[in-house]
Design an enzyme around this catalytic site. Sequence first.
Site, PDB file in Angstrom:
ATOM      1  N   GLU A   1      -1.916  -9.051   3.058  1.00 12.65           N
ATOM      2  CA  GLU A   1      -1.720  -9.643   4.612  1.00 12.65           C
ATOM      3  C   GLU A   1      -3.030 -10.036   5.274  1.00 12.65           C
ATOM      4  OE1 GLU A   1      -1.279  -6.678   3.548  1.00 12.65           O
ATOM      5  OE2 GLU A   1      -1.464  -5.160   5.163  1.00 12.65           O
TER       6      GLU A   1
ATOM      7  N   CYS B   1       0.765  -1.186   0.078  1.00  9.04           N
ATOM      8  CA  CYS B   1       0.019   0.004   0.029  1.00  9.04           C
ATOM      9  C   CYS B   1       0.910   1.294   0.026  1.00  9.04           C
ATOM     10  CB  CYS B   1      -0.952  -0.072   1.197  1.00  9.04           C
ATOM     11  SG  CYS B   1      -2.467   0.868   0.816  1.00  9.04           S
TER      12      CYS B   1
ATOM     13  N   HIS C   1      -3.625  -4.927   0.198  1.00  7.57           N
ATOM     14  CA  HIS C   1      -3.313  -5.501   1.360  1.00  7.57           C
ATOM     15  C   HIS C   1      -3.142  -7.174   1.388  1.00  7.57           C
ATOM     16  CE1 HIS C   1      -2.603  -1.781   3.837  1.00  7.57           C
ATOM     17  NE2 HIS C   1      -3.674  -1.348   2.778  1.00  7.57           N
TER      18      HIS C   1
HETATM   19  N1  GLN Z   1      -1.974   6.741   2.544  1.00  6.33           N
HETATM   20  C1  GLN Z   1      -2.095   5.941   1.704  1.00  6.33           C
HETATM   21  C2  GLN Z   1      -3.356   6.244   0.967  1.00  6.33           C
HETATM   22  O1  GLN Z   1      -4.395   6.571   1.483  1.00  6.33           O
HETATM   23  C3  GLN Z   1      -1.768   4.308   1.912  1.00  6.33           C
HETATM   24  C4  GLN Z   1      -2.742   3.944   2.672  1.00  6.33           C
HETATM   25  C5  GLN Z   1      -2.172   2.612   3.335  1.00  6.33           C
HETATM   26  O2  GLN Z   1      -0.998   2.429   3.398  1.00  6.33           O
HETATM   27  N2  GLN Z   1      -2.978   1.590   3.798  1.00  6.33           N
HETATM   28  O3  GLN Z   1      -3.556   5.894  -0.229  1.00  6.33           O
END
Ligand code: GLN
Length: 537
Positions: free
Chosen positions: A510, A382, A508
């Site tokens: 995970e 992410c 994600h």
């Molecule tokens: N801050 C970033 C976004 O909102 C990544 C978010 C995250 O790592 N879950 O796109």
Amino acid sequence: MSATKYIFVTGGVASSLGKGIISSTLGKLLQARGFNITIQKFDPYINIDPGTLNPYEHGECYVTDDGKETDLDLGHYERFTGIRTTAYSNYTTGRIYQSVIDKERRGDYLGKTIQVIPHITDEIKRSMLFQGKRTHFDFVITEIGGTVGDIESQPFLEAIRQLKWELGKDALCVHLTYVPYLSAAGELKTKPTQHSVKELQSLGIQPDILVLRTEHELSSSLRRKVANFCNVAPTAVFQSKDQPTIYEVPLRMQEQGLDAEILRQFGMPIGETPGLGPWRSFLERRHKATEEVKIALVGKYDLQDAYKSILESLSQAGTYNDRKVRTCFVNSEKLTPENIGSALEGIDGIIICPGFGQRGTEGKIVAAQFAREHDIPTFGICLGMQMMVIEFARHVLGYEDANSVEMNPSTKHNVIDLMESQKNVTNMGGTMRLGGYPCRLSEGSKVREIYAQEEIRERHRHRYEFNSEYLSAYEKAGMRCTGINPDTGLVEIVEIPTLQWYIGTQFHPEYSSTVLKPHPLFLSFIAAAITYKASQQ
Ligand code: GLN
């Protein structure tokens, strides 16, 4: 079809005793007997969901496939049992009140005065029964967050009291408490447990089963004493002693007959004890794996729970690669081009962690550059993926000011940009791109080989996206966009195919790795780290 049975799991004496693990264990053991189960959690705090919470408060925010931001215990439920939790698997006081207040505004209560009892408790009861009404489950396990005696958990306990009365033989309460060892006296003390049970009883709930958390073996006479003082059958007092890993807990509980006692109390046939074969093989493999592989977690939260699902996914993948994963936290706020070499000394692989906000992002970019230039296996998740993309823009594409508009809203090279649909969002809670979305993997890419599938589905939690205007510049320079959302064209995965393992995912992975179904990306990442380690010796 027999009536759904409800198991309520409460906790006393202290928090962090492992109610989530006990609830997951109950689910696992009943599931192994062929029952269809689900597990849900009710949290007494007032936030509508944990989506807006700092990880220092309650650890990681876990995301369900249907896009709800939830408590991290739901991650344990899924990892233990392989079930998929939903938006109806986690309620908070805030969510309950919001729903009652919405009904009041609609006029649903026909002029009545709205009160904690019966309106809030009725809403809690309705929500506790909701999943069991929608789908047939043999068992619905409901974990109550917090500790008995807290003011804010009282409406939940009152709801359980009423449900136990209404459901009769179809409901029971498992209470988890703590038995401390006083080393000065050389004794284990049951008094806190007795008080905690008294507290429950004073709220009208008689626990049916007690699970005593302890660091030392509890004798059978001590257990009998607890049973005696707490109005619980002697066969219904169990110990949950510290284990080398949480994944041992189902075996320890099954040995003591926790699941059999539950069936006995529900008046159900007990039958044979399931072998838990695949689970045992996983644990055997885990014990045998002694050689280490060292993974750096580059992030800003020096707190185990903040990256819970990543840690569990890595450790599961380690087991399936016959290795013990040792993770070390590298604080990205402190990373500079000067100290990065020593910070990553002896590391076999790097995770660039998810996150929000500016703090620590420049250090993540430093780590991404070092990893790319030294060809160290690296997995960006992410925000981690976004930092890989920014690093590549700055140092390969030559856009020195490249950034995400989250960090610098006026950057000329907004390689990570706010989605159109996010531009008018003013409410922070529950408004990100959340939950499972499809992703198509490019022919010939590393991720396609890893997943051995053309289309995948993975969970998201972010507002910002790879800016597709730059896609061809990246592709030409050697960072390939190998995972694309087939419906929107959004970039979901980047990789540098000339490197050993350099992959970033906007989603994600995970959240969906489980004990018996480890995630392919984590498996492959650990395998690459092992190869890298061997090449360094
Ligand atoms: N801050 C970033 C976004 O909102 C990544 C978010 C995250 O790592 N879950 O796109």
